[in-house]
Design a protein around this motif. Structure first.
Motif, PDB file in Angstrom:
ATOM      1  N   GLU A 281     -24.772 -34.975  20.560  1.00  0.00           N
ATOM      2  CA  GLU A 281     -25.936 -34.536  19.780  1.00  0.00           C
ATOM      3  C   GLU A 281     -25.999 -35.151  18.391  1.00  0.00           C
ATOM      4  O   GLU A 281     -27.008 -35.016  17.695  1.00  0.00           O
ATOM      5  N   ARG A 282     -24.938 -35.807  17.958  1.00  0.00           N
ATOM      6  CA  ARG A 282     -24.973 -36.482  16.657  1.00  0.00           C
ATOM      7  C   ARG A 282     -25.377 -37.953  16.762  1.00  0.00           C
ATOM      8  O   ARG A 282     -25.626 -38.588  15.739  1.00  0.00           O
ATOM      9  N   THR A 283     -25.417 -38.479  17.962  1.00  0.00           N
ATOM     10  CA  THR A 283     -25.624 -39.918  18.122  1.00  0.00           C
ATOM     11  C   THR A 283     -27.106 -40.245  18.278  1.00  0.00           C
ATOM     12  O   THR A 283     -27.551 -40.794  19.292  1.00  0.00           O
ATOM     13  N   ASN A 284     -27.878 -39.898  17.261  1.00  0.00           N
ATOM     14  CA  ASN A 284     -29.303 -40.192  17.257  1.00  0.00           C
ATOM     15  C   ASN A 284     -29.768 -40.382  15.818  1.00  0.00           C
ATOM     16  O   ASN A 284     -29.080 -39.985  14.866  1.00  0.00           O
ATOM     17  N   PHE A 285     -30.944 -40.956  15.667  1.00  0.00           N
ATOM     18  CA  PHE A 285     -31.436 -41.274  14.328  1.00  0.00           C
ATOM     19  C   PHE A 285     -31.682 -40.011  13.495  1.00  0.00           C
ATOM     20  O   PHE A 285     -31.383 -39.990  12.295  1.00  0.00           O
ATOM     21  N   LEU A 286     -32.204 -38.952  14.121  1.00  0.00           N
ATOM     22  CA  LEU A 286     -32.531 -37.751  13.354  1.00  0.00           C
ATOM     23  C   LEU A 286     -31.289 -37.153  12.709  1.00  0.00           C
ATOM     24  O   LEU A 286     -31.319 -36.767  11.529  1.00  0.00           O
ATOM     25  N   TRP A 287     -30.178 -37.067  13.455  1.00  0.00           N
ATOM     26  CA  TRP A 287     -28.961 -36.509  12.879  1.00  0.00           C
ATOM     27  C   TRP A 287     -28.434 -37.409  11.763  1.00  0.00           C
ATOM     28  O   TRP A 287     -28.032 -36.931  10.698  1.00  0.00           O
ATOM     29  N   LEU A 288     -28.441 -38.717  12.000  1.00  0.00           N
ATOM     30  CA  LEU A 288     -27.980 -39.652  10.971  1.00  0.00           C
ATOM     31  C   LEU A 288     -28.841 -39.556   9.719  1.00  0.00           C
ATOM     32  O   LEU A 288     -28.325 -39.610   8.598  1.00  0.00           O
ATOM     33  N   ALA A 289     -30.147 -39.389   9.908  1.00  0.00           N
ATOM     34  CA  ALA A 289     -31.054 -39.293   8.755  1.00  0.00           C
ATOM     35  C   ALA A 289     -30.759 -38.033   7.943  1.00  0.00           C
ATOM     36  O   ALA A 289     -30.703 -38.067   6.708  1.00  0.00           O
TER      37      ALA A 289
ATOM     38  N   ARG B 128     -27.914 -36.285   7.837  1.00  0.00           N
ATOM     39  CA  ARG B 128     -26.608 -36.398   7.181  1.00  0.00           C
ATOM     40  C   ARG B 128     -26.686 -37.346   5.978  1.00  0.00           C
ATOM     41  O   ARG B 128     -26.115 -37.069   4.918  1.00  0.00           O
ATOM     42  N   THR B 129     -27.398 -38.462   6.116  1.00  0.00           N
ATOM     43  CA  THR B 129     -27.526 -39.412   5.017  1.00  0.00           C
ATOM     44  C   THR B 129     -28.301 -38.805   3.858  1.00  0.00           C
ATOM     45  O   THR B 129     -27.953 -38.996   2.685  1.00  0.00           O
TER      46      THR B 129
END
Length: 304
Positions: free
Chosen positions: A216-224, A226-227
């Motif tokens: 569930e962390r390996t997507n753009f929304l989660w990365l966005a 967190r960043t």
């Protein structure tokens, strides 16, 4: 190697990750340490329903002492501070509940601490991606963190793999600021305070821990998200350390920088997915920094 018995408390703050916590504790029980080094495991459950208790109790018969406590007040700062309050040794090691350690992890950390007379030692955290991860995640190395040569002096790193002298922890009020309890960034605030006191922060490249990355962390929304949160946390800490005069010019610079990153992201649209995502994450980081002026903080660690 050591002239006297060394007591290290391994601090683990956990929240509703019983399976991963079990893997972590097993790795800690496998630690290969010199005869002159002894350690305890201190586990603080930040879940008032005590979801970690069953896991901890399953290890209570092991030869390594395990201390279990519940911190019902929600927030990573409160859980980490409770860990520190339970420490009795000269050193405290920190590792996250979604990680596990190499067999020589603790000994390597201690060797580097003694060799360089450091106040804080950091080590590498290696991400373990799920097998079904999108190729752009792996190619872009979005979960990888910088590594350094053993002995390198650092400003900060992650507390998910750290060894800290108790005297350093005791020298900083808290030591983890409750202001960052639900947003994260409490470790960066602590390391910034330690640096201001002249504490030596050293890297140990052989003290490896591994982090399990859920799908569930390996997507753009989660990365966005967190960043954005990391950008916001960095800015909150920076502005807290400086006055309003500095903040005014910082704000002007960040506005200009935001426009530059947006323009770069638009230019990157036709590029490979991993490259395109990296540019858009720069926009997210700058938005996070600028959002600090609103006083509305992204509470990543707020539990529902």
């Amino acid at each position: 190697m050591f002239s006297e018995k060394v007591h290290i408390d391994i601090c683990v703050a956990t929240y509703r990750r019983p399976a991963l916590l079990s893997v972590l504790v097993k790795s800690l029980l496998r630690q290969k340490v010199d005869d002159g080094l002894r350690f305890r495991i201190v586990i603080v459950d930040n879940d008032a329903t005590q979801t970690a208790r069953t896991v901890v109790e399953s290890f209570m018969s092991c030869p390594v002492p395990i201390i279990y406590a519940v911190e019902p007040v929600q927030g990573i700062s409160f859980a980490r501070n409770r860990c520190v309050s339970l420490c009795e040794g000269k050193y405290a090691a920190f590792i996250d509940d979604d990680e596990y350690a190499d067999d020589c992890w603790l000994q390597c950390m201690m060797n580097t601490m003694e060799r360089f007379n450091a106040g804080i030692v950091f080590g590498p955290v290696i991400p373990l991606l799920p097998p079904d991860v999108s190729s752009w995640i792996a190619v872009g190395k979005f979960f990888e963190r910088p590594r350094h040569t053993t002995g390198a002096s650092l400003a900060e790193s992650t507390i998910g793999n750290a060894l800290i002298r108790r005297e350093v922890l005791n020298s900083v009020p808290g030591p983890f600021d409750p202001e960052f309890a639900l947003t994260g960034g409490e470790d960066s605030a602590f390391f910034a305070a330690a640096r201001q006191k002249g504490v030596s922060i050293i890297w140990c490249d052989t003290a490896t821990v591994y982090e399990s990355i859920p799908t569930e962390r390996t997507n753009f929304l989660w990365l966005a998200r967190r960043t954005f949160r990391c950008g916001q946390g960095h800015a909150r800490l920076l502005l807290k350390q400086h006055g309003h005069f500095y903040g005014f010019f910082w704000l002007l610079y960040r506005i200009v920088h935001l426009f530059a990153t947006v323009a770069a992201a638009l230019v990157a649209l036709p590029m490979r997915t991993d490259i395109r995502v990296k540019f858009f994450l720069k926009v997210c980081r700058n938005l996070g920094r600028l959002s600090t002026v609103t006083g509305l903080n992204y509470r990543e660690y707020a539990r529902k």
